[in-house]
Design a protein around this motif. Sequence first.
Motif, PDB file in Angstrom:
ATOM      1  N   PHE A  58      -3.715   5.094   9.549  1.00 52.87           N
ATOM      2  CA  PHE A  58      -2.469   5.134  10.594  1.00 52.87           C
ATOM      3  C   PHE A  58      -1.674   5.595   9.903  1.00 52.87           C
ATOM      4  N   LEU A  59      -1.690   4.834   9.031  1.00 53.81           N
ATOM      5  CA  LEU A  59      -0.161   5.039   7.324  1.00 53.81           C
ATOM      6  C   LEU A  59      -0.816   6.573   6.862  1.00 53.81           C
ATOM      7  N   ALA A  60      -1.720   7.091   7.461  1.00 50.32           N
ATOM      8  CA  ALA A  60      -1.552   8.419   6.515  1.00 50.32           C
ATOM      9  C   ALA A  60      -0.225   8.957   7.147  1.00 50.32           C
TER      10      ALA A  60
ATOM     11  N   ALA B  84       0.837  -1.205  -0.093  1.00 50.68           N
ATOM     12  CA  ALA B  84      -0.111  -0.361  -0.120  1.00 50.68           C
ATOM     13  C   ALA B  84       0.885   1.164  -0.016  1.00 50.68           C
ATOM     14  N   LEU B  85       1.832   1.084   0.816  1.00 50.40           N
ATOM     15  CA  LEU B  85       3.219   2.395   1.385  1.00 50.40           C
ATOM     16  C   LEU B  85       3.658   2.449  -0.369  1.00 50.40           C
TER      17      LEU B  85
ATOM     18  N   LEU C  91      -5.692   5.290  -2.805  1.00 51.35           N
ATOM     19  CA  LEU C  91      -4.749   4.305  -3.085  1.00 51.35           C
ATOM     20  C   LEU C  91      -4.055   3.249  -2.175  1.00 51.35           C
ATOM     21  N   LEU C  92      -4.426   3.621  -0.761  1.00 49.74           N
ATOM     22  CA  LEU C  92      -4.063   2.639  -0.179  1.00 49.74           C
ATOM     23  C   LEU C  92      -5.062   1.458   0.017  1.00 49.74           C
ATOM     24  N   ALA C  93      -6.193   2.231   0.230  1.00 44.87           N
ATOM     25  CA  ALA C  93      -7.467   0.902  -0.376  1.00 44.87           C
ATOM     26  C   ALA C  93      -7.136  -0.417  -1.056  1.00 44.87           C
ATOM     27  N   GLU C  94      -5.907   0.307  -2.598  1.00 42.87           N
ATOM     28  CA  GLU C  94      -5.950  -0.969  -3.047  1.00 42.87           C
ATOM     29  C   GLU C  94      -5.430  -2.056  -2.400  1.00 42.87           C
TER      30      GLU C  94
END
Length: 265
Positions: free
Chosen positions: A163-165, A132-133, A150-153
């Motif tokens: 959290f990743l954001a 994802a990153l 994009l992360l949701a892919e």
Amino acid sequence: MTPVDLYYLDQPSDEHPDATPLVVIHGLLGSADNWRSHLKVWQTSRRVIAIDLRNHGRSPHAAGMSYAQMTADVLAVMDKLSLSRVHVLGHSMGGKVAISLARQHPERVASLVVADIAPVTYQHGHDDVFAALERVREGQPANRREADDLLAEHVDSRPTRLFLATNLVRSEQGGLTLRVGLDHIRQDYEAIIGVPAGTAAYEGPTLVLRGDESPYVSDAMLPALRDMLPSARVVTLKQAGHWLHADQPTAFQQSVEAFLAAQTP
């Protein structure tokens, strides 16, 4: 080994300037910023220093993510701030750094708080997160909504994506970019999921907090934990997962403060 010059937040305590300080170490893909609300609570009773580990937050990117290397980085911060002895709290990967520090330099650690991690080797579990990153890095999103798409892919969980954001910052070109050293983290992932550094057990006062909805500190892991941390008291927080400090912030804060208050100043 040459330590990395880490970024840190240093929160003094006006009311208790002579109390033993607390050093806080975040987990994988976290940062000191994630702990700001907790720091405000704990600094009423002691000075609190929250550290960005190498390849995380505002700290420099550098090859090598072994626990010996990360421990040396943290020790360098303590030396820089003339902190001869501290309480240490670490979550997840940061918990293994904290255990490594306590095992290798027990004279510098007044007590240890380990949040939802055991001193064992874990299985691979971050492939989707790394993908994802990487997708965000390739996609160069213009805003956080595009970044979330994009992360949701690769990551279905919205709390995980949020959290990743926290690892996204605005680039000079105006878009969003990663601030973590993703390549270095991925290259040394085997070390990250491995055991803490050191050879001796840490005999000092230890509190292990685990979430009842998290698999990271299972009952089957407790013998290995007690071999390395023989004085450990294990407390399970209800309705809490791996990010127990976010799921149950008040219970987490109070558990840590009560434990620290019981230690010798």
